[in-house]
Design an enzyme around this catalytic site. Structure first.
Site, PDB file in Angstrom:
ATOM      1  N   ASP A 111       6.119  -5.517   6.597  1.00 24.99           N
ATOM      2  CA  ASP A 111       6.736  -6.687   7.233  1.00 24.99           C
ATOM      3  C   ASP A 111       6.850  -7.868   6.280  1.00 24.99           C
ATOM      4  OD1 ASP A 111       3.925  -6.683   7.432  1.00 24.99           O
ATOM      5  OD2 ASP A 111       3.922  -8.074   9.096  1.00 24.99           O
ATOM      6  N   ASP A 112       5.809  -8.105   5.477  1.00 25.20           N
ATOM      7  CA  ASP A 112       5.839  -9.231   4.537  1.00 25.20           C
ATOM      8  C   ASP A 112       6.904  -9.028   3.467  1.00 25.20           C
ATOM      9  OD1 ASP A 112       4.030 -11.012   5.359  1.00 25.20           O
ATOM     10  OD2 ASP A 112       2.436 -10.459   3.939  1.00 25.20           O
TER      11      ASP A 112
ATOM     12  N   GLY B  81       0.823  -1.215   0.000  1.00 19.31           N
ATOM     13  CA  GLY B  81       0.000   0.000   0.000  1.00 19.31           C
ATOM     14  C   GLY B  81       0.853   1.260   0.000  1.00 19.31           C
TER      15      GLY B  81
ATOM     16  N   GLY C  15      -5.829   0.665   8.961  1.00 20.77           N
ATOM     17  CA  GLY C  15      -5.001  -0.163   9.824  1.00 20.77           C
ATOM     18  C   GLY C  15      -5.561  -1.562   9.678  1.00 20.77           C
TER      19      GLY C  15
ATOM     20  N   THR D 240       4.979   1.448   5.935  1.00 17.79           N
ATOM     21  CA  THR D 240       3.552   1.158   6.070  1.00 17.79           C
ATOM     22  C   THR D 240       2.886   2.211   6.945  1.00 17.79           C
ATOM     23  OG1 THR D 240       1.767  -0.298   6.766  1.00 17.79           O
ATOM     24  CG2 THR D 240       3.821  -0.598   7.952  1.00 17.79           C
TER      25      THR D 240
HETATM   26  P1  FBP Z   1       0.589  -1.977   3.645  1.00 17.66           P
HETATM   27  O1  FBP Z   1       0.559  -2.887   4.816  1.00 17.66           O
HETATM   28  O2  FBP Z   1       0.893  -2.657   2.377  1.00 17.66           O
HETATM   29  O3  FBP Z   1       1.493  -0.815   3.890  1.00 17.66           O
HETATM   30  O4  FBP Z   1      -0.862  -1.336   3.428  1.00 17.66           O
HETATM   31  C1  FBP Z   1      -1.633  -0.913   4.495  1.00 17.66           C
HETATM   32  C2  FBP Z   1      -3.015  -0.464   4.081  1.00 17.66           C
HETATM   33  O5  FBP Z   1      -3.038   0.915   3.794  1.00 17.66           O
HETATM   34  C3  FBP Z   1      -4.013  -0.804   5.178  1.00 17.66           C
HETATM   35  O6  FBP Z   1      -4.126   0.229   6.117  1.00 17.66           O
HETATM   36  C4  FBP Z   1      -5.271  -1.080   4.403  1.00 17.66           C
HETATM   37  O7  FBP Z   1      -6.059  -2.038   5.062  1.00 17.66           O
HETATM   38  C5  FBP Z   1      -4.771  -1.635   3.118  1.00 17.66           C
HETATM   39  O8  FBP Z   1      -3.467  -1.146   2.929  1.00 17.66           O
HETATM   40  C6  FBP Z   1      -5.626  -1.294   1.920  1.00 17.66           C
HETATM   41  O9  FBP Z   1      -5.106  -1.941   0.804  1.00 17.66           O
HETATM   42  P2  FBP Z   1      -5.505  -1.648  -0.691  1.00 17.66           P
HETATM   43  O10 FBP Z   1      -4.639  -0.531  -1.158  1.00 17.66           O
HETATM   44  O11 FBP Z   1      -5.119  -2.909  -1.388  1.00 17.66           O
HETATM   45  O12 FBP Z   1      -6.948  -1.309  -0.750  1.00 17.66           O
END
Ligand code: FBP
Length: 552
Positions: free
Chosen positions: A175-176, A81, A251, A203
């Site tokens: 983390d992944d 993200g 989150g 993140t």
């Molecule tokens: P990352 O863990 O990849 O940094 O993303 C976090 C996040 O922003 C979360 O807060 C949210 O649940 C998710 O990504 C949303 O993902 P998407 O962009 O696939 O809708």
């Protein structure tokens, strides 16, 4: 291209580096510390990472640069993200790489890890980079959620690396992604490819942190953006005095974002998923907790308020978690098609009633119909309920409304209850990075190249002491395997970076806990306002309350 005045000003902002990186690359030397051990399961992890385990912690210092002169071709990817500051990691990396040797090359692989697999890339130039400095977003090269984890994928990456003579790969992710960076580093070392792999902690969720990594980048800006919006809503609530606002914040699992926003804005209610799980709170208990605040405030003539709900909350409610598990089973494999073919909601409802245990159905039946239907929306790629699609802000407001209706009937509640709903997530992920994130990210990128230049692999770019002014920050690197433990994933024991959840005995939560009873009844709202980029350091360079309390 048309650009806004702020965008133009931000292109020209010069991010602050840690003191020891400020004297030019010729004046950066390495100090090696002690060999490291993983945080748990040392023997197993050492056996899985024979080439990269146990390496020394390192810090940079001012002193003669003793690294080997060598032309570097570095590939970089953004993974997962969006988080504010990603562009600055790339520009910091680029600047250090070019300052070290102008013939060095930085390639950006497009669209996340899949860019590496598909060999889709762009070569960075000054002109290109300059249009992204200090701006939000990941659009410089895009991002993606493809996982880079199988040996077949690593072989493809090895071929792509060979084709471009890559000497290093930088993975900017959570983390992944950093877990996978460590596995890739081990693979590249075992195959003697000479390709180094370095990670950078990203993140907005704030759940990639530990004793070495004080914060993931993007958390500062995203929470400041949400807190500004929440503060504005609090002002509106306090002005109109007629609505309760239920605000869901992003989150995916941890509640760090919700907690930080609560510390910034002092709402009446903030749920913390980790506490709900620890206390095994039921939906009814959470509902009563919120309804009590609504009732007490109504008794004081305040029929308004603000409640923050973390995105991941429902998975932490044990009875809801159990319900989701049963639904995943109920719709496993071909059963989804059968369910989707049913003519209407009444038929689907009967199917659900017959398929769930009595206990799970009782929880399901408590839910408003809109939420019931959300549980049966599109599944994720593993066939599971997509918890992030559940409008938990509406769920809790509806449950509270029903509870208040009961109390009204019983004569204990005499107030008025009108609710508004909000979801703040994407609004914060691509904001212009705060000065903190702009500086931190640039430093992480700059530092990542210094790790490459000094020959390290399997390291995470580490910048610490970040609750202090940037000049006092400490730059260095940490073997990623130090952060590993073994966890059960998809039926197998896997070495992974441990996800950091909110610690209930940590200072940020303790502060919140000590104050929330008062906030629930009185109106103690605080208004952080918009992120400031220019002005006094005590307004512009402040980092999060979470970090201040943790390091305080
Ligand atoms: P990352 O863990 O990849 O940094 O993303 C976090 C996040 O922003 C979360 O807060 C949210 O649940 C998710 O990504 C949303 O993902 P998407 O962009 O696939 O809708």
């Amino acid at each position: 291209m048309n650009i806004s005045p702020l965008q133009k000003a931000r292109y020209e902002y010069q991010p602050k580096l840690p003191g020891m990186l400020r004297n030019g690359v010729a004046e950066i030397c390495v100090k090696e510390g002690q060999p490291t051990q993983s945080v748990a399961d040392q023997e197993k992890i050492a056996a899985l990472f024979p080439n990269t385990y146990g390496k020394k912690e390192i810090t940079f210092e001012k002193g003669k640069n003793t690294s080997k002169a060598k032309k570097h071709v570095v590939g970089v990817i953004l993974s997962g993200g969006q988080a504010p500051g990603g562009h600055n990691v790339v520009s910091g990396l680029y600047d250090a790489l070019k300052a070290t040797n102008k013939d060095n090359v930085l390639l950006g692989f497009k669209g996340g890890p899949s860019g590496l697999l598909e060999d889709s890339y762009v070569e960075f130039t000054d002109e290109f980079i300059n249009e992204y400095r200090n701006t939000g977003g990941f659009d410089i090269i895009g991002s993606g959620r493809t996982k880079l984890e199988t040996v077949e994928q690593f072989k493809v990456v090895e071929e792509v690396a060979k084709k471009h003579n890559l000497t290093a790969i930088v993975i900017i992710g959570g983390d992944d992604s950093n877990t996978n960076a460590a596995v890739l580093a081990e693979y590249m070392a075992a195959q003697n490819t000479g390709v180094q792999v370095i990670g950078c902690p990203k993140t907005i969720d704030g759940d990639l942190k530990n004793e070495d990594i004080e914060a993931s980048f993007g958390f500062d800006t995203a929470t400041k953006t949400y807190s500004e919006l929440i503060g504005n809503i609090e002002r509106d609530a306090n002005s109109a005095k007629k609505y309760w606002h239920f605000i869901k914040v992003m989150g995916r699992s941890a509640s760090h974002v919700a907690l930080e926003c609560a510390l910034e804005t002092q709402p009446n209610i903030c749920l913390i998923g980790e506490e709900v799980a620890e206390k095994k709170m039921s939906l009814a208990q959470i509902t009563n907790y919120i309804a009590d605040s609504v009732e007490k405030r109504a008794n004081n003539g305040n029929n308004f308020g603000v409640a923050i709900i973390p995105e991941g909350i429902v998975e932490f409610v044990p009875e809801f978690g159990a319900l989701i598990k049963e639904i995943n089973e109920l719709l496993a494999g071909e059963k989804t098609e059968k369910f989707n073919a049913l003519p209407d909601w009444a038929a689907k409802y009967d199917f659900i009633k017959n398929g769930l245990t009595k206990e799970a159905f009782a929880v399901f039946d408590l839910l408003p119909q809109g939420i019931q239907q959300q549980l049966f929306l599109e599944r994720d790629p593993h066939g599971n309920v997509q918890v992030s699609l559940i409008e938990s802000e509406k769920l809790f407001s509806e449950l509270v409304k029903n509870e208040l209706a009961k109390r009204k009937k019983a004569g204990t509640y005499k107030g008025k209850f009108g609710a508004q709903h909000h979801f703040f997530g994407y609004e914060g992920r691509c904001a212009f990075p705060s000065n903190f994130d702009a500086d931190y990210c640039y430093s992480l990128g700059y530092n990542a190249f210094m790790l490459i230049q000094y020959g390290y692999t399997g390291y995470l770019s580490k910048v610490s002491n970040i609750s202090k002014p940037a000049v006092e920050w400490v730059a260095g690197g940490m073997p990623i395997t130090k952060m590993f433990n073994m966890e059960r994933r998809n039926g197998e024991d896997k070495p992974v970076i441990r996800k950091a959840l909110v610690e209930l005995d940590g200072k940020p939560f303790k502060f919140f806990e000590a104050n929330r009873e008062k906030w629930a009844v009185e109106t103690c709202f605080t208004f952080p306002g918009a992120i400031q980029y220019y002005g006094p350091a005590e307004v512009c360079d402040l980092t999060t309350r979470t970090l201040a309390l943790e390091k305080g």
